[in-house]
Scaffold this motif. Structure first.
Motif, short mmCIF file in Angstrom:
data_model
loop_
_atom_site.label_atom_id
_atom_site.label_comp_id
_atom_site.label_asym_id
_atom_site.label_seq_id
_atom_site.Cartn_x
_atom_site.Cartn_y
_atom_site.Cartn_z
N GLN A 55 0.83 -1.21 0.00
CA GLN A 55 0.00 0.00 0.00
C GLN A 55 0.86 1.26 0.00
OE1 GLN A 55 -3.37 -0.15 -0.51
NE2 GLN A 55 -2.96 1.98 -0.97
N ASN A 56 1.94 1.24 0.77
CA ASN A 56 2.85 2.40 0.78
C ASN A 56 3.46 2.63 -0.60
OD1 ASN A 56 2.40 2.97 3.46
ND2 ASN A 56 4.31 2.07 4.18
N LEU A 57 3.86 1.56 -1.25
CA LEU A 57 4.47 1.67 -2.58
C LEU A 57 3.48 2.25 -3.58
CD1 LEU A 57 6.90 1.01 -4.47
CD2 LEU A 57 5.74 -1.16 -4.93
N ILE A 58 2.28 1.71 -3.61
CA ILE A 58 1.27 2.19 -4.56
C ILE A 58 0.95 3.66 -4.30
CG2 ILE A 58 -1.15 1.94 -5.25
CD1 ILE A 58 -0.73 -1.14 -4.83
N ASN A 59 0.78 4.03 -3.04
CA ASN A 59 0.51 5.43 -2.71
C ASN A 59 1.67 6.34 -3.12
OD1 ASN A 59 -1.92 4.65 -1.60
ND2 ASN A 59 -1.18 4.72 0.51
N GLU A 60 2.88 5.89 -2.82
CA GLU A 60 4.06 6.71 -3.15
C GLU A 60 4.20 6.88 -4.65
OE1 GLU A 60 7.96 7.63 -4.52
OE2 GLU A 60 7.14 5.60 -4.66
N ARG A 61 4.07 5.80 -5.40
CA ARG A 61 4.24 5.89 -6.85
C ARG A 61 3.15 6.75 -7.49
NH1 ARG A 61 7.94 1.53 -8.37
NH2 ARG A 61 9.62 1.89 -6.89
N SER A 62 1.91 6.64 -7.00
CA SER A 62 0.83 7.47 -7.54
C SER A 62 1.12 8.95 -7.30
CB SER A 62 -0.51 7.10 -6.88
OG SER A 62 -0.85 5.80 -7.21
N GLY A 63 1.55 9.26 -6.10
CA GLY A 63 1.89 10.65 -5.77
C GLY A 63 3.10 11.14 -6.53
N ALA A 64 4.08 10.28 -6.69
CA ALA A 64 5.33 10.67 -7.36
C ALA A 64 5.09 11.05 -8.81
CB ALA A 64 6.35 9.54 -7.27
#
Length: 172
Positions: A55-64
């Protein structure tokens, strides 16, 4: 050199990997210690992925993908097709986490090359207990640990000059 040709057996490289690249660099050292002189592993979870990694990865990549500095960094690292590469990397990491695949190809205790574990205490992407994880890894490998008091993810970007100092010192 022999007869004007490079003697391939004497060529080695030191590797610096950040985030997912840290696992790749360590695995290269495990797989080919004859070709790898030293490894720097920056800003990663360690031996296992944190419970909230996906979940952290998906959130980070979407924001990035919406952040100009992150887009610049991805373009700088991967080139113009950065988004395709980031998406493939994200899918691979999610699959690895969901399938609980091992992150290393051999036990870490078999690492024969010097290792520097680098990170920053302000990293929002690594597991909350990454300092303890680094300490366990250092116990298994004899690694040096460098934790920067400030900075984000990865340390090599967020605190570039400070990270470069430690990396250069370790490599020389």
């Amino acid at each position: 050199m022999k007869n004007g040709n490079l003697d391939r057996e004497t060529l080695t490289a030191s590797l610096v990997g950040s985030s997912g690249g840290a696992w790749a660099a360590i695995n290269a050292g495990l797989l080919r210690p004859d070709l790898v002189e030293k490894v720097v592993a920056d800003s990663f979870d360690g031996r296992t992925l944190a419970k909230n990694f996906v979940q952290n990865l998906i959130n980070e990549r979407s924001g990035a993908k919406q952040d100009g500095q992150a887009v610049w960094f991805y373009q700088w690292c991967q080139g113009e097709d950065w988004e395709r590469i980031v998406d493939m990397d994200t899918r691979a990491l999610v699959r690895c986490a969901e399938e609980k695949n091992p992150l290393f190809i051999k036990p870490l205790s078999e690492l024969k090359v010097p290792l520097l574990l680098l990170g920053s205490r302000g990293d929002e992407m690594t597991r909350p207990d990454f300092q303890e994880e680094y300490e366990v890894m250092a116990g298994e490998t004899g690694a040096e640990i460098c934790l920067l008091s400030e900075g984000g993810h990865p340390a090599i970007l967020s605190k570039a000059e400070q990270a470069a100092e430690f990396i250069c010192k370790f490599l020389h």
